[in-house]
Design a protein around this motif. Structure first.
Motif, PDB file in Angstrom:
ATOM      1  N   THR A  22       0.841  -1.215   0.000  1.00 21.88           N
ATOM      2  CA  THR A  22       0.000   0.000   0.000  1.00 21.88           C
ATOM      3  C   THR A  22       0.872   1.260   0.000  1.00 21.88           C
ATOM      4  O   THR A  22       0.465   2.303  -0.491  1.00 21.88           O
ATOM      5  N   ILE A  23       2.073   1.148   0.523  1.00 21.72           N
ATOM      6  CA  ILE A  23       2.973   2.315   0.557  1.00 21.72           C
ATOM      7  C   ILE A  23       3.276   2.795  -0.863  1.00 21.72           C
ATOM      8  O   ILE A  23       3.426   3.978  -1.113  1.00 21.72           O
ATOM      9  N   TYR A  24       3.350   1.838  -1.787  1.00 26.70           N
ATOM     10  CA  TYR A  24       3.737   2.195  -3.157  1.00 26.70           C
ATOM     11  C   TYR A  24       2.575   2.177  -4.146  1.00 26.70           C
ATOM     12  O   TYR A  24       2.764   2.346  -5.333  1.00 26.70           O
ATOM     13  N   GLY A  25       1.358   1.933  -3.649  1.00 19.88           N
ATOM     14  CA  GLY A  25       0.206   1.785  -4.541  1.00 19.88           C
ATOM     15  C   GLY A  25      -0.380   3.096  -5.028  1.00 19.88           C
ATOM     16  O   GLY A  25      -1.157   3.119  -5.970  1.00 19.88           O
ATOM     17  N   ASN A  26      -0.017   4.201  -4.381  1.00 20.99           N
ATOM     18  CA  ASN A  26      -0.561   5.517  -4.752  1.00 20.99           C
ATOM     19  C   ASN A  26      -2.072   5.595  -4.657  1.00 20.99           C
ATOM     20  O   ASN A  26      -2.702   6.351  -5.393  1.00 20.99           O
ATOM     21  N   ASP A  27      -2.665   4.817  -3.785  1.00 22.20           N
ATOM     22  CA  ASP A  27      -4.107   4.887  -3.603  1.00 22.20           C
ATOM     23  C   ASP A  27      -4.409   6.114  -2.739  1.00 22.20           C
ATOM     24  O   ASP A  27      -3.930   6.231  -1.609  1.00 22.20           O
ATOM     25  N   ILE A  28      -5.234   7.008  -3.301  1.00 17.72           N
ATOM     26  CA  ILE A  28      -5.481   8.287  -2.636  1.00 17.72           C
ATOM     27  C   ILE A  28      -6.127   8.091  -1.256  1.00 17.72           C
ATOM     28  O   ILE A  28      -5.902   8.863  -0.333  1.00 17.72           O
ATOM     29  N   ARG A  29      -6.901   7.016  -1.103  1.00 17.78           N
ATOM     30  CA  ARG A  29      -7.554   6.769   0.198  1.00 17.78           C
ATOM     31  C   ARG A  29      -6.508   6.451   1.264  1.00 17.78           C
ATOM     32  O   ARG A  29      -6.639   6.794   2.430  1.00 17.78           O
ATOM     33  N   PHE A  30      -5.439   5.793   0.846  1.00 22.95           N
ATOM     34  CA  PHE A  30      -4.346   5.506   1.782  1.00 22.95           C
ATOM     35  C   PHE A  30      -3.568   6.794   2.082  1.00 22.95           C
ATOM     36  O   PHE A  30      -3.325   7.145   3.231  1.00 22.95           O
ATOM     37  N   LEU A  31      -3.248   7.528   1.016  1.00 22.79           N
ATOM     38  CA  LEU A  31      -2.418   8.725   1.192  1.00 22.79           C
ATOM     39  C   LEU A  31      -3.137   9.808   1.994  1.00 22.79           C
ATOM     40  O   LEU A  31      -2.508  10.530   2.772  1.00 22.79           O
ATOM     41  N   ASN A  32      -4.452   9.900   1.827  1.00 25.74           N
ATOM     42  CA  ASN A  32      -5.208  10.918   2.563  1.00 25.74           C
ATOM     43  C   ASN A  32      -5.111  10.743   4.079  1.00 25.74           C
ATOM     44  O   ASN A  32      -5.314  11.683   4.838  1.00 25.74           O
TER      45      ASN A  32
END
Ligand code: DAH
Length: 345
Positions: A327-337
């Motif tokens: 998930t660190i490298y997935g660039n999923d905005i829900r994670f990054l938010n």
């Protein structure tokens, strides 16, 4: 002359804007202006007349200038006021929300590592992600065909001249830093950055981040390595963290150690994260092998060195409670938010 005075008064009273006002200046004081022309007549008068005429003319000029300045100021102030009025901002309007970005969790972790090591006198060294086989392996005592290369199977780039690859470890920075140091003297660096391996599961990503440390000086011993790592790990993971050194093997260090810390989650009691052992392995380290020093031009009789390398992702996973490295490298905005906080931690 009296007529002129009257006409000046009338003109300046009736003028309605700045450009008309400036035209009056031409009318009276311009090259062919009324006052200018009178001035030119002075030379034809006799001495007595000259004096009287001169005084009167000066009065007229002063009168014009005074009235002119008064009007000028009025018009200029009006212009400024108009401009201020036109440019005023209505602060009662709702704001347009500016979207601000936030730092990626790996950027945060890397900055925390850098800050800590810089505070201990280290320099941050940056190395390229595309490396040669020589820097990534050979000059770290891993000759071609060495079995320890298998653990770091990486991505090779097709190139006829050099054997390029995506670096599989930041240890390559050791080689570059030593080779670049022309004096072949003391060195104290950390190199954080991305590394690549052919791995993919919940705790392994084909791209991950490491930080490498290298300290070269005279009279460096295992005690320096132990002290440095204990200090760093306790500062990073909490003062209560216990640190354990286990003998291990790395081709570029002799002796080599692996370093464990008491489990972040259970504090050492035993849980699923530490597989009931109470310990989690976080680091590889050791005294730099004399071959490695010599291959990059260092005198291994004069200098000793210690080195260490660790995965920064694991620290991010622990600090931010991330359970899947991908998930660190997935660039999923829900994670990054979820890291959208302005305050730095
Ligand atoms: N480069 C090693 C790896 O990726 C980690 C490591 C071990 C780095 C020992 C070192 C060291 O500097 O001394 O697994």
């Amino acid at each position: 002359m009296e007529n002129i005075i009257e006409s000046i008064k009338k003109d300046l009273e009736n003028v309605i804007n700045l450009s008309d006002l400036n035209e009056l200046k031409v009318k009276y004081l311009g090259k062919k202006g009324i006052i200018t022309e009178l001035q030119q007549q002075i030379k034809d008068l006799d001495v007595e007349q000259k004096k009287e005429f001169g005084i009167k003319l000066n009065e007229i000029r002063t009168l014009f200038n005074d009235l002119f300045s008064v009007k000028q100021e009025i018009f200029e102030t009006a212009l400024i006021n108009l401009k201020l009025q036109q440019e005023s901002i209505d602060i009662s309007l709702p704001e347009t929300v500016v979207k601000t970005g936030s730092k990626h969790p790996m950027t945060r972790i890397q900055e925390q590592f850098e800050d800590l090591f810089v505070s201990m006198g280290y320099t941050v060294y940056d190395g390229p992600e595309i490396e040669t086989d020589e820097n990534c392996f050979q000059k770290l005592n891993l000759c071609k065909g060495h079995p320890a290369r298998d653990a770091q199977d990486t991505f090779y780039l097709e190139n006829e001249v050099e054997n390029y690859l995506l670096r599989s470890q930041t240890s390559t920075a050791q080689v570059r830093a030593m080779e670049e140091n022309i004096e072949k003297g003391p060195l104290k660096i950390v190199c954080p950055g991305k590394v690549y391996r052919r791995d993919e599961d919940a705790t392994h990503s084909h791209q991950f981040a490491q930080i490498e440390g290298l300290v070269i000086d005279e009279n460096i011993s295992m005690a320096d390595l132990k002290g440095t790592l204990e200090l760093f790990l306790k500062k990073f993971l909490g003062e209560k963290t216990e640190v354990r050194f286990r003998p291990s093997f790395f081709p570029f260090t002799e002796p080599s150690v692996e370093v464990d810390v008491t489990c972040f989650k259970c504090g050492g009691k035993g849980c699923s994260l530490c597989k009931q052992t109470g310990w989690i392995e976080v680091l590889g380290a050791g005294m730099v092998h004399p071959n490695v020093l010599e291959m990059s031009g260092y005198d291994s009789n004069k200098y000793q060195a210690f080195a260490f390398g660790t995965g920064m992702d694991r620290f991010a996973m622990f600090k931010y409670g991330i359970t899947d490295i991908r998930t660190i490298y997935g660039n999923d905005i829900r994670f990054l938010n979820q890291f959208n906080r302005r305050d730095e931690d």
